[in-house]
Design an enzyme around this catalytic site. Structure first.
Site, mmCIF file in Angstrom:
data_model
loop_
_atom_site.group_PDB
_atom_site.id
_atom_site.type_symbol
_atom_site.label_atom_id
_atom_site.label_comp_id
_atom_site.label_asym_id
_atom_site.label_seq_id
_atom_site.Cartn_x
_atom_site.Cartn_y
_atom_site.Cartn_z
ATOM 1 C CB SER A 41 -10.879 -5.763 16.291
ATOM 2 O OG SER A 41 -9.833 -5.313 17.132
ATOM 3 C CG ASP A 325 -13.541 -6.118 24.594
ATOM 4 O OD1 ASP A 325 -12.637 -5.249 24.560
ATOM 5 O OD2 ASP A 325 -13.889 -6.775 23.592
ATOM 6 C CG HIS A 328 -12.057 -4.336 21.083
ATOM 7 N ND1 HIS A 328 -12.087 -5.655 21.507
ATOM 8 C CD2 HIS A 328 -11.311 -4.304 19.950
ATOM 9 C CE1 HIS A 328 -11.387 -6.400 20.652
ATOM 10 N NE2 HIS A 328 -10.910 -5.606 19.704
#
Length: 350
Positions: A41, A325, A328
């Site tokens: 990610s 968040d 990340h």
């Protein structure tokens, strides 16, 4: 999740301060054609969007600061470090996802990302989240080469691939998701033996990349994942979880040892990007880098990520937060990381 991702005196702290002309001159001198991205990610621009998985973020507030406030599937408020690197090198404003149905033939020679949020070096890790394994990412790359050859011709396609930079950024999910949170592998391996298992898998995949034409590789080291807001919340620590960070440091040492042997034996120019110290220093000295908040995310209460962030309000000034968040980084933090990757690349190339 995270794990991660990439001029000498040409660089200062932020990407907007780069001497773009000099940077692109170096890139041109070494015929850097484009960037191919593999990972999790930290570098996924939306390949997970059409998968049956909860590891996707194709909704607001993700993408709030991307072009036209468009949620692309990037686990960020804006662009990723890989996008910023490609832009600085003059290739493209952002690297598209290979599985984007709107990917055009014109974009193919400029670089593509095969990364998938939730993936890892351990083949079991992507299975847990039903995302794209590294072996499948390489399968897509082989498919991409065929498509590229049809568009630009086989000779030019081969030249583009040979002169490209391959970037590999993953590993965090292997530890967090597969060893600690869901203790699947911890029943089979000590943490040291599991690191060796991952290094063995990494070596296998780098050899496979070389077989597909990789001659330049940026290997992004592990971040101090014990400092993420999620880990702090799960472990109930006020500061970073030192035991997790020690694992990241140990794993980084093993990566560097592997590349020092494997790179020369394969004839790959490798560029190890050590983001651990940079991220750790930013978290402990946020003001030094222009941040005011480094312990929680910008989305919601600061402890949400992925689907739990969907539709939530965000902090007013995203540029003041290290984390977007609970896992990340913000685009502003990725600017700093992209500078570090570019520094590694250009310093090595000379």
């Amino acid at each position: 999740m995270q794990a991660f991702m990439i001029l000498l005196a040409l660089l200062v702290v932020h990407a907007h301060a780069l001497d773009i002309a000099k940077l692109r001159l170096v890139a041109s001198k070494h015929n850097l054609s484009c960037i191919y991205v593999f990972g999790d990610s930290s570098v996924d621009p939306g390949n997970n969007n059409n998968l049956e998985t909860d590891q996707k973020v194709n909704f607001l507030p993700y993408g709030k600061d991307f072009y036209d406030s468009h949620p692309t599937g990037r686990f960020c408020n804006g662009r990723l470090a890989t996008d910023l690197i490609a832009d600085a090198l003059g290739h493209t404003k952002f690297i598209p996802a290979y599985l984007d149905p709107n990917l055009t033939n014109a974009q193919l020679p400029k670089g593509v990302s095969f990364a998938s949020g939730g993936s890892g070096f351990d083949d079991l890790t992507p299975q847990l989240s039903n995302v794209i394994s590294l072996s499948k990412q390489l399968e897509y790359f082989r498919e991409y080469k065929t498509r590229l050859g049809r568009v630009v011709g086989k000779t030019r396609a081969q030249k583009i691939v040979t002169n490209a930079v391959f970037l590999l950024s993953m590993g965090t999910n292997d530890f967090l998701q597969n060893y600690y949170v869901e203790p699947t592998r911890s029943k089979q391996y000590t943490i040291d033996k599991y690191q060796d298992f991952l290094i063995s898998a990494m070596a296998k995949y780098i050899k496979a990349m070389h077989a597909e034409g990789a001659r330049r590789l940026i290997m992004v080291g592990m971040e101090p994942f014990g400092c993420t807001p999620l880990v702090r919340a799960l472990k109930g620590t006020i500061g970073c979880a030192d035991d997790y960070n020690k694992v990241a440091l140990s794993f980084n040492s093993k990566i560097k040892s592997l590349m020092a042997t494997l790179g020369p034996s394969l004839g790959i120019e490798y560029f190890y990007t050590d983001i651990y110290g940079l991220v750790y220093d930013t978290i402990h000295n946020p003001g030094k880098y222009g941040f005011v908040e480094a312990s929680k995310g910008c989305c919601g209460s600061g402890l949400e990520f992925g689907p739990s962030c969907k539709g939530l309000s965000t902090c007013a000034d995203r540029s003041k937060y290290v984390y977007w968040d609970a896992v990340h980084f913000t685009e502003e933090m990725y600017k700093i990381i992209s500078d570090e990757a570019l520094k590694t690349l250009v310093k090595s190339l000379g």
